[in-house]
Design an enzyme around this catalytic site. Structure first.
Site, PDB file in Angstrom:
ATOM      1  N   CYS A  51       0.774  -1.334  -0.041  1.00 27.04           N
ATOM      2  CA  CYS A  51      -0.076   0.030  -0.095  1.00 27.04           C
ATOM      3  C   CYS A  51       0.981   1.239   0.179  1.00 27.04           C
ATOM      4  O   CYS A  51       1.865   1.304   0.240  1.00 27.04           O
ATOM      5  CB  CYS A  51      -0.914  -0.001   1.231  1.00 27.04           C
ATOM      6  SG  CYS A  51      -2.035  -1.087   1.467  1.00 27.04           S
TER       7      CYS A  51
ATOM      8  N   CYS B  38      -3.065   4.918   2.802  1.00 22.46           N
ATOM      9  CA  CYS B  38      -3.970   3.604   2.670  1.00 22.46           C
ATOM     10  C   CYS B  38      -5.238   4.091   3.766  1.00 22.46           C
ATOM     11  O   CYS B  38      -4.426   3.595   4.996  1.00 22.46           O
ATOM     12  CB  CYS B  38      -3.422   2.549   2.312  1.00 22.46           C
ATOM     13  SG  CYS B  38      -4.847   1.291   1.887  1.00 22.46           S
TER      14      CYS B  38
ATOM     15  N   CYS C 183      -5.970   1.706  -2.102  1.00 21.70           N
ATOM     16  CA  CYS C 183      -5.194   2.731  -2.403  1.00 21.70           C
ATOM     17  C   CYS C 183      -4.332   2.472  -3.760  1.00 21.70           C
ATOM     18  O   CYS C 183      -3.726   3.641  -4.316  1.00 21.70           O
ATOM     19  CB  CYS C 183      -4.123   2.970  -1.317  1.00 21.70           C
ATOM     20  SG  CYS C 183      -2.749   1.711  -1.250  1.00 21.70           S
TER      21      CYS C 183
END
Length: 196
Positions: free
Chosen positions: A38, A42, A72
């Site tokens: 991520c 996120c 994300c």
């Protein structure tokens, strides 16, 4: 490409926990237990600190076989649905004995419960709950045949601590109670077959 690990400093940890967009592009974090990586911003549930690896860029995370988060989109692209559901399936397979609500699965797989439920059913042909039940019953069958655990302990071992619910679901899925299944299929008699 050099793969010098980036140190998880207090500042970086705070950026992850606080979903701080100011750190996007500075580093990416991957979660070992889910196989997903991520951006710091996120909005997914914060992972445990010991399960995190940091990378300078998305390519490094990809080269280590981590998958981009659906929420994300750290690579700017969406993870294909079949790959996403494969990750969820693997998570269920490895954590079937834990409490696995749809909300929990959505959080660990970085998606919404509604989208996860719909996509899982489309890809697997069953809902996440039905899949969890299938796995738990399959594992329970193995324990009934290859252990001397009481029925209640078998249920608890596969994530169903409510014994009455376990017996009801087992009978619904197999046509027999766990004790009957053990009697009919076990090669050697077990003590306490009728015990709950």
């Amino acid at each position: 490409m050099h793969l010098h690990p980036i140190e998880l400093t207090r500042e970086r940890w705070n950026a992850i926990v606080g979903n701080d967009p100011a750190y996007d592009g500075e580093f990416f974090y991957a979660v070992k237990t889910t196989g997903i990586f991520c951006r710091p911003s996120c909005k997914s549930r914060p992972p445990k600190m010991e399960n995190i690896r940091l990378f300078e860029n998305a390519e490094q995370a990809l080269s280590e076989n981590f998958r981009p988060c659906k929420r994300c989109r750290p690579t700017g692209q969406r993870l294909p649905d079949d790959e996403w559901i494969q990750l969820v399936t693997e998570y269920i397979d490895n954590n079937y004995s834990a409490s696995l609500a749809l909300q929990t699965l959505a959080e660990v797989s970085h998606g919404s419960p509604y989208h996860l439920h719909r996509t899982f059913k489309k890809i697997k042909g069953v809902t996440p709950v039905e899949y969890i039940q299938q796995i738990r019953i399959a594992k329970a069958k193995l324990l009934l045949l290859h252990s001397r655990l009481e029925v209640a302990k078998v249920g608890a071992s596969v994530g169903m601590v409510n014994t009455a619910y376990f017996i009801t679901l087992f009978k619904k899925r197999t046509g027999v109670t766990p004790a009957q299944y053990r009697k009919e299929h076990a090669s050697i008699p077990h003590e306490g077959d009728d015990l709950l």
